[in-house]
Design a protein around this motif. Structure first.
Motif, PDB file in Angstrom:
ATOM      1  N   GLY A 441      -4.725   7.622   1.463  1.00  0.00           N
ATOM      2  CA  GLY A 441      -3.444   7.805   2.133  1.00  0.00           C
ATOM      3  C   GLY A 441      -2.473   6.658   2.023  1.00  0.00           C
ATOM      4  O   GLY A 441      -1.527   6.563   2.822  1.00  0.00           O
ATOM      5  N   LEU A 442      -2.627   5.757   1.045  1.00  0.00           N
ATOM      6  CA  LEU A 442      -1.714   4.625   0.915  1.00  0.00           C
ATOM      7  C   LEU A 442      -0.379   5.084   0.340  1.00  0.00           C
ATOM      8  O   LEU A 442      -0.328   5.665  -0.753  1.00  0.00           O
ATOM      9  N   ALA A 443       0.699   4.812   1.054  1.00  0.00           N
ATOM     10  CA  ALA A 443       2.040   5.156   0.570  1.00  0.00           C
ATOM     11  C   ALA A 443       2.457   4.120  -0.468  1.00  0.00           C
ATOM     12  O   ALA A 443       2.750   2.974  -0.129  1.00  0.00           O
ATOM     13  N   LEU A 444       2.508   4.539  -1.724  1.00  0.00           N
ATOM     14  CA  LEU A 444       2.750   3.610  -2.829  1.00  0.00           C
ATOM     15  C   LEU A 444       4.074   2.889  -2.685  1.00  0.00           C
ATOM     16  O   LEU A 444       4.184   1.687  -2.936  1.00  0.00           O
ATOM     17  N   GLU A 445       5.107   3.610  -2.283  1.00  0.00           N
ATOM     18  CA  GLU A 445       6.435   3.013  -2.182  1.00  0.00           C
ATOM     19  C   GLU A 445       6.524   1.984  -1.050  1.00  0.00           C
ATOM     20  O   GLU A 445       7.393   1.112  -1.056  1.00  0.00           O
ATOM     21  N   TYR A 459      10.611   3.097  -8.113  1.00  0.00           N
ATOM     22  CA  TYR A 459      10.068   3.461  -9.417  1.00  0.00           C
ATOM     23  C   TYR A 459       8.931   4.462  -9.269  1.00  0.00           C
ATOM     24  O   TYR A 459       8.766   5.358 -10.097  1.00  0.00           O
ATOM     25  N   ALA A 460       8.136   4.302  -8.233  1.00  0.00           N
ATOM     26  CA  ALA A 460       7.011   5.204  -8.014  1.00  0.00           C
ATOM     27  C   ALA A 460       6.779   5.354  -6.519  1.00  0.00           C
ATOM     28  O   ALA A 460       6.945   4.408  -5.747  1.00  0.00           O
ATOM     29  N   SER A 461       6.418   6.555  -6.098  1.00  0.00           N
ATOM     30  CA  SER A 461       6.100   6.824  -4.703  1.00  0.00           C
ATOM     31  C   SER A 461       4.953   7.828  -4.662  1.00  0.00           C
ATOM     32  O   SER A 461       4.551   8.382  -5.685  1.00  0.00           O
ATOM     33  N   ILE A 497       8.072   9.582  -9.760  1.00  0.00           N
ATOM     34  CA  ILE A 497       8.171   8.442 -10.645  1.00  0.00           C
ATOM     35  C   ILE A 497       9.562   8.414 -11.254  1.00  0.00           C
ATOM     36  O   ILE A 497      10.232   9.456 -11.380  1.00  0.00           O
ATOM     37  N   SER A 498      10.023   7.242 -11.615  1.00  0.00           N
ATOM     38  CA  SER A 498      11.341   7.075 -12.214  1.00  0.00           C
ATOM     39  C   SER A 498      11.471   7.918 -13.479  1.00  0.00           C
ATOM     40  O   SER A 498      10.643   7.832 -14.387  1.00  0.00           O
ATOM     41  N   HIS A 499      12.515   8.752 -13.521  1.00  0.00           N
ATOM     42  CA  HIS A 499      12.776   9.590 -14.695  1.00  0.00           C
ATOM     43  C   HIS A 499      13.003   8.713 -15.927  1.00  0.00           C
ATOM     44  O   HIS A 499      12.483   8.982 -17.015  1.00  0.00           O
ATOM     45  N   LEU A 500      13.755   7.643 -15.735  1.00  0.00           N
ATOM     46  CA  LEU A 500      14.066   6.752 -16.848  1.00  0.00           C
ATOM     47  C   LEU A 500      12.797   6.110 -17.406  1.00  0.00           C
ATOM     48  O   LEU A 500      12.633   5.977 -18.622  1.00  0.00           O
ATOM     49  N   ALA A 501      11.872   5.727 -16.504  1.00  0.00           N
ATOM     50  CA  ALA A 501      10.645   5.097 -16.968  1.00  0.00           C
ATOM     51  C   ALA A 501       9.823   6.041 -17.825  1.00  0.00           C
ATOM     52  O   ALA A 501       9.252   5.647 -18.857  1.00  0.00           O
ATOM     53  N   PRO A 524       9.174  14.503  -9.741  1.00  0.00           N
ATOM     54  CA  PRO A 524       7.960  14.762  -8.961  1.00  0.00           C
ATOM     55  C   PRO A 524       6.715  14.599  -9.836  1.00  0.00           C
ATOM     56  O   PRO A 524       6.697  15.008 -10.991  1.00  0.00           O
ATOM     57  N   VAL A 525       5.710  13.959  -9.279  1.00  0.00           N
ATOM     58  CA  VAL A 525       4.440  13.793  -9.976  1.00  0.00           C
ATOM     59  C   VAL A 525       3.510  14.920  -9.539  1.00  0.00           C
ATOM     60  O   VAL A 525       3.146  15.024  -8.369  1.00  0.00           O
TER      61      VAL A 525
END
Length: 657
Positions: A441-445, A459-461, A497-501, A524-525
Motif C-alpha cells: 500500500g505504499l503511495a509512490l507519489e 512522473y509516477a504514482s 506514469i509520465s506520458h513523455l517518459a 494510467p498504469v
C-alpha cells in the motif's frame, strides 16, 4: 614514649600479614623523631615515614609511601587481608602520600594483600574509615582497563581526627617546620594520562569523603562533581556517590558528548554504533552491579532521541536492555557505521570507482556484550530520495552471542506499511546476513521525491507492494550485497506514469513531440511488476515490466552488485500507431558510480538506413520504416505476467495477516 623499640617486631608482623615488606622511619619532615607504636585494640603507628612494598612481580618498588604518617589498623582487618581480602585501614593521616596502583592483564593487582589469588577487582582495594592527606600523588597503571594516569589530590575532613597522639605529633612537627596549607574540605583531584589509547584529563571534587572512602553500604552518600575528557569524548556529572572505587550508590545528572557513540561506548565496554557527533543529557543510578540511566534528550547529528536503559556487567557477557525512543532518527546519522557518506563526512573517493560502502564491520564488538532493546521511534528518515519518513517505527533490537537482529519490525509511511526481520550473525569471520521484508500500500507519489514544475503531475504514482528475501556473507555492506542470494517481488497497481517518459523510452519522436507541445500528462498504469532474482550478487529480472494503454515497457539484462556493473535494456512495445517511432531499446551500461545511457545501434540502424535510402527516392517514403502500428498482443502478455506476480506476492501477505 610510644614503645619505639617495638618498631621492628611490628614491621615484621605487618610484613607477614600483608605479605609485603613494611617499614617505618623515625625522622619526618624537619628531622623530628615521631616514631610511636601502640598495640592496644589494634596496631597504631606514628612515623616520619611509612612504606609498604610492591608485589614481587612489580617494578615499582613501593605501593605506598606516606610522610609524617599516622596509621591505625584493627587486628581482624589484618587477618582478613592476610587471607586474601582487601586491606581496610581504620585511620590514616599523612602530610604527603605517594601510591602506585597496578593491575596486570591476568588480573593480579598491587592492592591485593596477603594470600590473595586470582583476578582483583577495584572494589577490593584499600579502604579507609578515616583519611586525611594534605597532598598526594597516585600513579595508576591498569592493563585491564587500559588506563595509565597520574592523579594529584588533596584531601581533608574535619571528622578525621585520627589515632591518639595525633595532636601531639602535629604540634612537634609544627614547632620545627611550617606545615603545608591544608586543602579545602573534601577531596579535590586532577588526573591526566591515557585511557584505551586516548588522552585523558579529569577533575573531581567532593564534600566530606569519609563515608565515600569507607565503602560501607550503610554509609551516607557524598556530593560529587566530575569533569572528564577521554580523547574527543567529554563527560560531566553532578550528583552523589557512596563508594569511592566501585561508584556504589552513584546517583545524579550527567552530560556526555563526542564525535561518535562508538568513541564513547568503547571505553565503557559498551558496544555502540559509529555515528555522527552526539550529545546526551540524562540521569544515572548505580546500585549493586546494575547501572541504570534515563536519557532525557539525546542528539546524534540531527536525530533527537530518548530512552531508558539498564546495563548489567555480568560475569558471562554484559547485558544492555531498555527502550530507545525519540522524535526522529535520520539514517544519515548512522551512515558512518557502514562507511557510507554524509554531508558532514563525505566518503573518500575509491580507487576502484565503486560506490557501495566497503568499511569493515567491527565484528568482535558484536561479541563483547548482549543487548535487548525495544525500538519505538516517532519518525525514521531514510534519506534525501524519500519524500516521507517512516512514522512510527517499532521493533525489537537484540544482540545475543554475537548475533544482531531486528525482529518484529513494523513501520508506516505514505499510506502503506513495511514489516519484517533483519539478522546479522557476527560469529564467523565473515558475517552472515538474512533479511526478510514486506511492504504494501505504499503511495509512490508520496514516498519517492519527484521534482517537477508546479502543476505538473508526478512522473509516477500508484501503490507499491512486494517482498524481499535476501541472504549474504561478508565483512562489509559491499561484500554482503556482492554475495546476495534470494529474490525480490514488486507489484505496482492503481498507478500512472509520465506520458513523455514512456514515449521517450520508446524513442517515439512524433508522440514525444506532441506531448512536449501540449504538455505532459499521466498515462494510467494497467500493471507494473518485477520478479528479481539474486545469484552471487547478480540481479537478473525474470520479469520486469510496466504496462499502460499506449505501450508496454520491458526491462531485461543484469546488474552485478559484486562488480557494480550495469547491463540493462529497456524496450517498448507500442499498442497504437505512430508515424515516427525509432523503437530501439534503451541501454543502461557503465557502473553504479558512472551509469551510461545509450540507444542500441543495431535496431536503430535497421530503421534509419532504409528510411534514408527511401528518402532519396521520395522524402515521404523515408517515413515508412519509422511507422509503428503497435502490437496489442503484448498487452495481454503483460497483464498475464502482472496478475501472476501479484498473486505470488499477495498469497503470503494474506496468510501472514
Amino acid at each position: 614514649m610510644g614503645w619505639p623499640f617495638l618498631a621492628g617486631p611490628v614491621e615484621r608482623l605487618l610484613s607477614r600479614q600483608l605479605q609485603r615488606p613494611v617499614s617505618f622511619a623515625e625522622a619526618g619532615e624537619g628531622g623530628v623523631n615521631t616514631l610511636r607504636i601502640h598495640l592496644l585494640g589494634g596496631v597504631g603507628v606514628t612515623a616520619g615515614s611509612l612504606r609498604i612494598g610492591a608485589p614481587l612481580w612489580s617494578a615499582a618498588g613501593q605501593t605506598l609511601v606516606a610522610s609524617n604518617a599516622e596509621l591505625r589498623l584493627r587486628y581482624h582487618d589484618l587477618w582478613a587481608a592476610r587471607n586474601g581480602g582487601g586491606l581496610r585501614v581504620e585511620a590514616l593521616r599523612a602530610a604527603r602520600l605517594d601510591a602506585v596502583m597496578e593491575r596486570l592483564a591476568d588480573g593480579r593487582a598491587s592492592w591485593q594483600f596477603g594470600l590473595a589469588q586470582g583476578p582483583a577487582q577495584p572494589g577490593a582495594a584499600l579502604r579507609f574509615d578515616r583519611l586525611e592527606i594534605d597532598e598526594g600523588l597516585v600513579k595508576v597503571d591498569d592493563a585491564v582497563l587500559k588506563l595509565q594516569a597520574q592523579v594529584d589530590f588533596g584531601l581533608a575532613d574535619s571528622a578525621s581526627a585520627v589515632v591518639a597522639g595525633t595532636a601531639a605529633s602535629a604540634a612537634s612537627a609544627a614547632a620545627s617546620a611550617s606545615p603545608p596549607a591544608p586543602p579545602a574540605r573534601g577531596l579535590h583531584a586532577q588526573a591526566k594520562g591515557r585511557y584505551r589509547g586516548n588522552a585523558l584529563s579529569a577533575s573531581l571534587s567532593t564534600g566530606s569523603v569519609l563515608p565515600w572512602v569507607a565503602g560501607d553500604e550503610q554509609s551516607p552518600t557524598v556530593a560529587m562533581k566530575l569533569r572528564l575528557q577521554a580523547g574527543p569524548a567529554r563527560a560531566s556529572f553532578d550528583g552523589s556517590v557512596r563508594e569511592l572505587l566501585g561508584f556504589g550508590g552513584l546517583r545524579g545528572a550527567y552530560t556526555v558528548s563526542g564525535p561518535s557513540l562508538a568513541s564513547f561506548g568503547e571505553p565503557l565496554g559498551v558496544t555502540l554504533p559509529t555515528t555522527a557527533a552526539f550529545r546526551m543529557d540524562g540521569d544515572i543510578v548505580h546500585e549493586g552491579r546494575i547501572w541504570k540511566t534515563v536519557v532525557r534528550r539525546g542528539t546524534v547529528g540531527r536525530s533527537e532521541l530518548n530512552g531508558e536503559f539498564s546495563f548489567d556487567p555480568r560475569d558471562t557477557l554484559p547485558l544492555l536492555s531498555g527502550r530507545l525512543g525519540g522524535k526522529a532518527l535520520l539514517l544519515a546519522d548512522l551512515a558512518p557505521a557502514i562507511g557510507a557518506s554524509t554531508p558532514a563526512a563525505p566518503a573518500a573517493a575509491r580507487a576502484d570507482g565503486k560506490v557501495l560502502p566497503n568499511k569493515r564491520f567491527d565484528l568482535p564488538s558484536l561479541r563483547a556484550m548482549d543487548a535487548d532493546v525495544r525500538v519505538d521511534l516517532a519518525r525514521l528518515e531514510l534519506g534525501a530520495a524519500f519524500a516521507e519518513p517512516l512514522t512510527p517505527v517499532q521493533g525489537r533490537l537484540q544482540l545475543q552471542d554475537g548475533v544482531l537482529s531486528l525482529t518484529g519490525l513494523v513501520a508506516r509511511t505514505a499510506q502503506g506499511r513495511i514489516s519484517g526481520d533483519i539478522r546479522l550473525d557476527g560469529r564467523p569471520e565473515a558475517a552472515l546476513w538474512d533479511t526478510q521484508l514486506r511492504w504494501s500500500g505504499l503511495a509512490l507519489e508520496q514516498w519517492i521525491k519527484q521534482a517537477r514544475a508546479a502543476g505538473r503531475p508526478p512522473y509516477a504514482s500508484g501503490r507499491l507492494g512486494g517482498q524481499l528475501a535476501l541472504k549474504g556473507t561478508g565483512r562489509s555492506t559491499a561484500e554482503l550485497l556482492g554475495t546476495a542470494q534470494g529474490s525480490a517481488l514488486v507489484h505496482w497497481t492503481r498507478g500512472s506514469i509520465s506520458h513523455l517518459a514512456v514515449e521517450a523510452a520508446g524513442i517515439d519522436l512524433a508522440q514525444s513531440l506532441g506531448v512536449l507541445i501540449r504538455g505532459d500528462d499521466s498515462l494510467p498504469v494497467t500493471c507494473g511488476a518485477a520478479d528479481l532474482r539474486f545469484e552471487r550478487g547478480t540481479v537478473t529480472p525474470k520479469v520486469m515490466l510496466v504496462d499502460t494503454k499506449d505501450s508496454t515497457v520491458w526491462v531485461d539484462g543484469s546488474l552485478s552488485l559484486a562488480t557494480e556493473k550495469l547491463d540493462l535494456r529497456a524496450r517498448v512495445s507500442p499498442k497504437d500507431f505512430s508515424p515516427l517511432a525509432l523503437r530501439t531499446p534503451v541501454l543502461l551500461k557503465g557502473s553504479l558510480g558512472k551509469p551510461d545511457i545509450s540507444l542500441a545501434k543495431g535496431p536503430l540502424a535497421q530503421r534509419l538506413v532504409p528510411a534514408v535510402l527511401l528518402a532519396l527516392v521520395n522524402p515521404l517514403a523515408g517515413l515508412l520504416p519509422l511507422m509503428d502500428t503497435g502490437d496489442p498482443s503484448n498487452a495481454e502478455a503483460a497483464l498475464a505476467g502482472c496478475r501472476a506476480l501479484i498473486a505470488r506476492v499477495e498469497r503470503p501477505a494474506k496468510a501472514a495477516r
